[in-house]
Design a protein around this motif. Structure first.
Motif, PDB file in Angstrom:
ATOM      1  N   PRO A 118       0.817  -1.213   0.000  1.00  0.00           N
ATOM      2  CA  PRO A 118       0.000   0.000   0.000  1.00  0.00           C
ATOM      3  C   PRO A 118       0.855   1.269   0.000  1.00  0.00           C
ATOM      4  O   PRO A 118       1.872   1.345   0.693  1.00  0.00           O
ATOM      5  N   VAL A 119       0.435   2.235  -0.796  1.00  0.00           N
ATOM      6  CA  VAL A 119       1.087   3.542  -0.847  1.00  0.00           C
ATOM      7  C   VAL A 119       0.047   4.617  -0.546  1.00  0.00           C
ATOM      8  O   VAL A 119      -1.158   4.373  -0.626  1.00  0.00           O
ATOM      9  N   ARG A 120       0.544   5.792  -0.183  1.00  0.00           N
ATOM     10  CA  ARG A 120      -0.362   6.898   0.141  1.00  0.00           C
ATOM     11  C   ARG A 120      -0.738   7.653  -1.135  1.00  0.00           C
ATOM     12  O   ARG A 120       0.112   8.297  -1.755  1.00  0.00           O
ATOM     13  N   LYS A 121      -2.012   7.591  -1.505  1.00  0.00           N
ATOM     14  CA  LYS A 121      -2.454   8.325  -2.685  1.00  0.00           C
ATOM     15  C   LYS A 121      -2.198   9.818  -2.533  1.00  0.00           C
ATOM     16  O   LYS A 121      -1.867  10.507  -3.503  1.00  0.00           O
ATOM     17  N   SER A 122      -2.345  10.313  -1.306  1.00  0.00           N
ATOM     18  CA  SER A 122      -2.195  11.757  -1.074  1.00  0.00           C
ATOM     19  C   SER A 122      -0.770  12.237  -1.285  1.00  0.00           C
ATOM     20  O   SER A 122      -0.529  13.441  -1.385  1.00  0.00           O
ATOM     21  N   SER A 123       0.196  11.309  -1.338  1.00  0.00           N
ATOM     22  CA  SER A 123       1.599  11.704  -1.521  1.00  0.00           C
ATOM     23  C   SER A 123       2.011  11.743  -2.981  1.00  0.00           C
ATOM     24  O   SER A 123       3.148  12.114  -3.303  1.00  0.00           O
ATOM     25  N   LEU A 124       1.105  11.362  -3.886  1.00  0.00           N
ATOM     26  CA  LEU A 124       1.444  11.258  -5.304  1.00  0.00           C
ATOM     27  C   LEU A 124       1.817  12.610  -5.905  1.00  0.00           C
ATOM     28  O   LEU A 124       1.101  13.599  -5.744  1.00  0.00           O
ATOM     29  N   ILE A 125       2.938  12.640  -6.608  1.00  0.00           N
ATOM     30  CA  ILE A 125       3.381  13.824  -7.351  1.00  0.00           C
ATOM     31  C   ILE A 125       3.205  13.520  -8.830  1.00  0.00           C
ATOM     32  O   ILE A 125       3.959  12.723  -9.419  1.00  0.00           O
ATOM     33  N   PHE A 126       2.202  14.116  -9.447  1.00  0.00           N
ATOM     34  CA  PHE A 126       1.854  13.788 -10.830  1.00  0.00           C
ATOM     35  C   PHE A 126       2.988  14.070 -11.810  1.00  0.00           C
ATOM     36  O   PHE A 126       3.168  13.338 -12.791  1.00  0.00           O
ATOM     37  N   SER A 127       3.747  15.121 -11.569  1.00  0.00           N
ATOM     38  CA  SER A 127       4.822  15.484 -12.491  1.00  0.00           C
ATOM     39  C   SER A 127       5.957  14.466 -12.496  1.00  0.00           C
ATOM     40  O   SER A 127       6.857  14.529 -13.340  1.00  0.00           O
ATOM     41  N   GLY A 128       5.913  13.499 -11.554  1.00  0.00           N
ATOM     42  CA  GLY A 128       6.930  12.459 -11.526  1.00  0.00           C
ATOM     43  C   GLY A 128       6.580  11.251 -12.370  1.00  0.00           C
ATOM     44  O   GLY A 128       7.315  10.259 -12.379  1.00  0.00           O
ATOM     45  N   ILE A 129       5.455  11.316 -13.105  1.00  0.00           N
ATOM     46  CA  ILE A 129       5.001  10.193 -13.931  1.00  0.00           C
ATOM     47  C   ILE A 129       5.258  10.500 -15.402  1.00  0.00           C
ATOM     48  O   ILE A 129       4.812  11.521 -15.926  1.00  0.00           O
ATOM     49  N   ASP A 130       5.989   9.616 -16.065  1.00  0.00           N
ATOM     50  CA  ASP A 130       6.274   9.739 -17.498  1.00  0.00           C
ATOM     51  C   ASP A 130       5.667   8.557 -18.235  1.00  0.00           C
ATOM     52  O   ASP A 130       5.761   7.415 -17.786  1.00  0.00           O
ATOM     53  N   ILE A 131       5.056   8.831 -19.381  1.00  0.00           N
ATOM     54  CA  ILE A 131       4.484   7.787 -20.238  1.00  0.00           C
ATOM     55  C   ILE A 131       5.157   7.874 -21.593  1.00  0.00           C
ATOM     56  O   ILE A 131       5.270   8.964 -22.168  1.00  0.00           O
ATOM     57  N   GLY A 132       5.617   6.736 -22.128  1.00  0.00           N
ATOM     58  CA  GLY A 132       6.320   6.757 -23.404  1.00  0.00           C
ATOM     59  C   GLY A 132       5.979   5.569 -24.276  1.00  0.00           C
ATOM     60  O   GLY A 132       5.513   4.533 -23.794  1.00  0.00           O
ATOM     61  N   ASP A 133       6.241   5.732 -25.595  1.00  0.00           N
ATOM     62  CA  ASP A 133       5.989   4.652 -26.547  1.00  0.00           C
ATOM     63  C   ASP A 133       7.274   4.167 -27.216  1.00  0.00           C
ATOM     64  O   ASP A 133       7.236   3.474 -28.233  1.00  0.00           O
ATOM     65  N   GLY A 134       8.423   4.553 -26.639  1.00  0.00           N
ATOM     66  CA  GLY A 134       9.697   4.143 -27.214  1.00  0.00           C
ATOM     67  C   GLY A 134      10.363   5.229 -28.022  1.00  0.00           C
ATOM     68  O   GLY A 134      11.577   5.215 -28.227  1.00  0.00           O
ATOM     69  N   SER A 135       9.576   6.185 -28.505  1.00  0.00           N
ATOM     70  CA  SER A 135      10.147   7.282 -29.294  1.00  0.00           C
ATOM     71  C   SER A 135       9.815   8.651 -28.710  1.00  0.00           C
ATOM     72  O   SER A 135      10.505   9.624 -28.983  1.00  0.00           O
ATOM     73  N   LEU A 136       8.764   8.712 -27.885  1.00  0.00           N
ATOM     74  CA  LEU A 136       8.334   9.985 -27.317  1.00  0.00           C
ATOM     75  C   LEU A 136       7.919   9.764 -25.867  1.00  0.00           C
ATOM     76  O   LEU A 136       7.320   8.737 -25.529  1.00  0.00           O
ATOM     77  N   ILE A 137       8.262  10.735 -25.014  1.00  0.00           N
ATOM     78  CA  ILE A 137       7.906  10.677 -23.601  1.00  0.00           C
ATOM     79  C   ILE A 137       7.032  11.867 -23.247  1.00  0.00           C
ATOM     80  O   ILE A 137       7.338  13.005 -23.621  1.00  0.00           O
ATOM     81  N   ILE A 138       5.944  11.606 -22.539  1.00  0.00           N
ATOM     82  CA  ILE A 138       5.071  12.669 -22.057  1.00  0.00           C
ATOM     83  C   ILE A 138       5.034  12.618 -20.536  1.00  0.00           C
ATOM     84  O   ILE A 138       4.726  11.577 -19.946  1.00  0.00           O
ATOM     85  N   SER A 139       5.364  13.742 -19.910  1.00  0.00           N
ATOM     86  CA  SER A 139       5.323  13.844 -18.450  1.00  0.00           C
ATOM     87  C   SER A 139       3.988  14.445 -18.039  1.00  0.00           C
ATOM     88  O   SER A 139       3.548  15.450 -18.606  1.00  0.00           O
ATOM     89  N   LEU A 140       3.334  13.835 -17.069  1.00  0.00           N
ATOM     90  CA  LEU A 140       2.062  14.381 -16.603  1.00  0.00           C
ATOM     91  C   LEU A 140       2.302  15.698 -15.870  1.00  0.00           C
ATOM     92  O   LEU A 140       3.326  15.888 -15.227  1.00  0.00           O
ATOM     93  N   SER A 141       1.326  16.584 -15.975  1.00  0.00           N
ATOM     94  CA  SER A 141       1.427  17.870 -15.288  1.00  0.00           C
ATOM     95  C   SER A 141       0.570  17.905 -14.030  1.00  0.00           C
ATOM     96  O   SER A 141       0.931  18.530 -13.032  1.00  0.00           O
ATOM     97  N   ASN A 142      -0.562  17.197 -14.076  1.00  0.00           N
ATOM     98  CA  ASN A 142      -1.476  17.211 -12.937  1.00  0.00           C
ATOM     99  C   ASN A 142      -2.523  16.122 -13.126  1.00  0.00           C
ATOM    100  O   ASN A 142      -2.472  15.369 -14.104  1.00  0.00           O
TER     101      ASN A 142
END
Length: 207
Positions: A115-139
């Motif tokens: 279990p992790v604390r949902k309230s501690s989540l920092i959205f900008s620390g999440i990156d999604i990529g397809d191998g050629s491009l990376i998108i970092s979440l802002s919020n």
């Protein structure tokens, strides 16, 4: 059925069968928690979270001596539960293990080994990529934030992030896609932050 219970003023948890490390006749029993019990304890915000919140009760059938006609242990009722004499805090970092990306519901679902604390989540620390491009979440927002401690965290990224993901990443149900969580993106109950981790999945996309 024999029962040992972790308890305090905020809640209790009856332990299931784990591993007991001791020879017959020993005065000391070392109980290794079953994996499900470890997760269950950590979903409580306070239970067994410190020396002051850790108590044990048990019924008479938990253990007995070696007499020909065994004598069962004197039960310890919850009302007079035994306080822990030594407490070692959790210092193990949580591990990010898998994810799904639902492009229909606009949700990213992250799964952890504890279990992790949902309230501690920092959205900008999440990156999604397809191998050629990376998108970092802002919020974004988390689903069911009142259930703060959980192994599964459902996220609805910000609308602008969803539009970037759908408009720029080449994602299909057979795509190989990865999600990376940067150092400190989320923490467990004890305050241990996740280390930088990336997970690559094939078939993790829900169209």
């Amino acid at each position: 059925q024999s029962q040992a219970t972790l308890t305090n003023t905020t809640g209790s948890l009856s332990l299931s069968v784990g591993s007991i490390l001791a020879a017959n006749g020993s005065k000391t029993l070392i109980l290794t928690f079953a994996p499900a019990d470890v997760i269950a304890v950590k979903t409580f915000s306070q239970l067994a979270s410190s020396q002051n919140t850790t108590y044990l009760s048990m019924d008479a059938s938990v253990v007995s001596d070696l007499a020909t006609f065994p004598n069962h242990v004197t039960p310890i009722p919850a009302a007079s539960a035994l306080a822990v004499s030594s407490y070692t805090p959790d210092t193990t970092k949580p591990i990010f293990v898998q994810f799904t990306l639902d492009l229909n519901a606009d949700q990213l679902v992250l799964t952890f080994n504890e279990p992790v604390r949902k309230s501690s989540l920092i959205f900008s620390g999440i990156d999604i990529g397809d191998g050629s491009l990376i998108i970092s979440l802002s919020n974004g927002t988390t689903i069911n934030p009142s259930t703060n401690l959980a192994t599964v965290v459902q996220i609805v990224p910000a609308r602008s992030d969803i539009e970037k993901i759908k408009g720029n990443l080449l994602l299909t149900v057979t795509s190989e896609v990865y999600v990376q969580l940067d150092n400190g993106t989320i923490q467990d109950r004890a305050g241990n932050f996740i280390a930088s981790t990336n997970v690559t999945e094939t078939g993790a996309i829900v169209p």
